[in-house]
Design a protein around this motif. Structure first.
Motif, PDB file in Angstrom:
ATOM      1  N   GLU A  65     -67.921  23.176  34.100  1.00  0.00           N
ATOM      2  CA  GLU A  65     -66.729  24.010  34.041  1.00  0.00           C
ATOM      3  C   GLU A  65     -66.402  24.315  32.585  1.00  0.00           C
ATOM      4  OE1 GLU A  65     -63.688  21.916  36.209  1.00  0.00           O
ATOM      5  OE2 GLU A  65     -64.497  22.587  38.134  1.00  0.00           O
ATOM      6  N   VAL A  66     -65.984  25.556  32.327  1.00  0.00           N
ATOM      7  CA  VAL A  66     -65.609  25.992  30.988  1.00  0.00           C
ATOM      8  C   VAL A  66     -64.126  26.347  31.024  1.00  0.00           C
ATOM      9  CG1 VAL A  66     -66.040  27.658  29.141  1.00  0.00           C
ATOM     10  CG2 VAL A  66     -67.928  26.910  30.610  1.00  0.00           C
ATOM     11  N   TYR A  67     -63.369  25.731  30.129  1.00  0.00           N
ATOM     12  CA  TYR A  67     -61.933  25.948  30.048  1.00  0.00           C
ATOM     13  C   TYR A  67     -61.552  26.531  28.687  1.00  0.00           C
ATOM     14  CZ  TYR A  67     -61.360  22.979  34.166  1.00  0.00           C
ATOM     15  OH  TYR A  67     -61.420  22.457  35.421  1.00  0.00           O
ATOM     16  N   ALA A  68     -60.587  27.436  28.701  1.00  0.00           N
ATOM     17  CA  ALA A  68     -59.952  27.852  27.463  1.00  0.00           C
ATOM     18  C   ALA A  68     -59.079  26.691  27.015  1.00  0.00           C
ATOM     19  CB  ALA A  68     -59.123  29.115  27.671  1.00  0.00           C
ATOM     20  N   PHE A  69     -58.699  26.678  25.747  1.00  0.00           N
ATOM     21  CA  PHE A  69     -57.943  25.539  25.237  1.00  0.00           C
ATOM     22  C   PHE A  69     -56.539  25.453  25.841  1.00  0.00           C
ATOM     23  CE2 PHE A  69     -56.919  22.466  21.822  1.00  0.00           C
ATOM     24  CZ  PHE A  69     -58.047  21.688  21.961  1.00  0.00           C
ATOM     25  N   ASN A  70     -56.075  26.526  26.472  1.00  0.00           N
ATOM     26  CA  ASN A  70     -54.773  26.497  27.134  1.00  0.00           C
ATOM     27  C   ASN A  70     -54.865  25.903  28.541  1.00  0.00           C
ATOM     28  OD1 ASN A  70     -55.945  28.505  28.663  1.00  0.00           O
ATOM     29  ND2 ASN A  70     -54.525  30.118  28.048  1.00  0.00           N
ATOM     30  N   GLY A  71     -56.063  25.488  28.970  1.00  0.00           N
ATOM     31  CA  GLY A  71     -56.247  24.850  30.268  1.00  0.00           C
ATOM     32  C   GLY A  71     -56.729  25.778  31.366  1.00  0.00           C
ATOM     33  N   GLN A  72     -56.869  27.057  31.070  1.00  0.00           N
ATOM     34  CA  GLN A  72     -57.320  28.026  32.081  1.00  0.00           C
ATOM     35  C   GLN A  72     -58.816  27.876  32.324  1.00  0.00           C
ATOM     36  OE1 GLN A  72     -56.935  32.079  30.827  1.00  0.00           O
ATOM     37  NE2 GLN A  72     -57.589  32.902  32.787  1.00  0.00           N
ATOM     38  N   LEU A  73     -59.197  27.784  33.599  1.00  0.00           N
ATOM     39  CA  LEU A  73     -60.610  27.719  33.963  1.00  0.00           C
ATOM     40  C   LEU A  73     -61.229  29.098  33.744  1.00  0.00           C
ATOM     41  CD1 LEU A  73     -63.033  26.196  35.215  1.00  0.00           C
ATOM     42  CD2 LEU A  73     -62.213  26.977  37.438  1.00  0.00           C
ATOM     43  N   ILE A  74     -62.248  29.167  32.894  1.00  0.00           N
ATOM     44  CA  ILE A  74     -62.907  30.434  32.567  1.00  0.00           C
ATOM     45  C   ILE A  74     -64.110  30.665  33.481  1.00  0.00           C
ATOM     46  CG2 ILE A  74     -64.091  31.735  30.755  1.00  0.00           C
ATOM     47  CD1 ILE A  74     -61.133  31.288  30.185  1.00  0.00           C
ATOM     48  N   LYS A  75     -64.969  29.657  33.601  1.00  0.00           N
ATOM     49  CA  LYS A  75     -66.186  29.776  34.409  1.00  0.00           C
ATOM     50  C   LYS A  75     -66.504  28.437  35.042  1.00  0.00           C
ATOM     51  CE  LYS A  75     -68.204  33.291  31.544  1.00  0.00           C
ATOM     52  NZ  LYS A  75     -69.225  33.831  30.769  1.00  0.00           N
ATOM     53  N   SER A  76     -67.198  28.508  36.161  1.00  0.00           N
ATOM     54  CA  SER A  76     -67.662  27.310  36.833  1.00  0.00           C
ATOM     55  C   SER A  76     -69.084  27.561  37.333  1.00  0.00           C
ATOM     56  CB  SER A  76     -66.730  26.974  37.998  1.00  0.00           C
ATOM     57  OG  SER A  76     -67.154  25.796  38.627  1.00  0.00           O
ATOM     58  N   PHE A  77     -69.953  26.594  37.130  1.00  0.00           N
ATOM     59  CA  PHE A  77     -71.348  26.684  37.573  1.00  0.00           C
ATOM     60  C   PHE A  77     -71.610  25.487  38.485  1.00  0.00           C
ATOM     61  CE2 PHE A  77     -70.953  28.466  33.344  1.00  0.00           C
ATOM     62  CZ  PHE A  77     -71.518  29.715  33.483  1.00  0.00           C
TER      63      PHE A  77
END
Length: 150
Positions: free
Chosen positions: A98-110
């Motif tokens: 999982e890739v998160y922006a530093f504000n906690g928003q999930l950007i991508k999931s594999f």
């Protein structure tokens, strides 16, 4: 007048190649540790060399959070894509990333990565900033990487 126009056209055409740019390097926590001026249009990696393609990577190019870590990545800071490589130890496989922006928003999931040992994650559409990449393993362990997108 024609000479002035030619000089102006030459200047406009080649001025983009001569722009000075300041590049920054960051440690694994996202703190700025170095800055340098780049006079060419080449992209610079953290060791002042050109950013390499995945097929040109060598083991010494990959970064780790600690020397005994089984998770390696390249480059940090990232521009277009992040290359991840992990070793499978005692049948402990990566389930998802999982890739998160530093504000906690999930950007991508594999997901469904049990048969994989590498993954390339595109960052070209993401804005500059700090990101967190988390790998989830079959033994419920998690490993994370903090990286900077430039």
């Amino acid at each position: 007048m024609k000479q002035l126009l030619l000089v102006f056209m030459f200047f406009v055409t080649f001025s983009g190649f001569c722009q000075k740019r300041i590049k920054f390097e960051y440690d694994s926590s996202g703190n700025q540790i170095k800055r340098h001026v780049v006079l060419t249009s080449a992209r610079v990696a953290s060791n002042d060399s050109l950013i390499k393609g995945v097929e040109d990577l060598k083991e010494e190019d990959l970064q780790k959070n600690s020397p005994e870590d089984v998770l390696s990545y390249y480059p940090n800071p990232v521009r277009d894509e992040l290359y991840l490589k992990w070793d499978l130890i005692e049948n402990n496989k990566v389930l998802k990333i999982e890739v998160y922006a530093f504000n906690g928003q999930l950007i991508k999931s594999f997901i469904n990565l049990e048969k994989e040992s590498t993954k390339t994650i595109p960052f070209n559409e993401q804005p500059d900033g700090t990101y967190l990449v988390i790998l989830f393993y079959t033994n419920n362990e998690q490993k994370s990487i903090t990286l900077v997108k430039q």
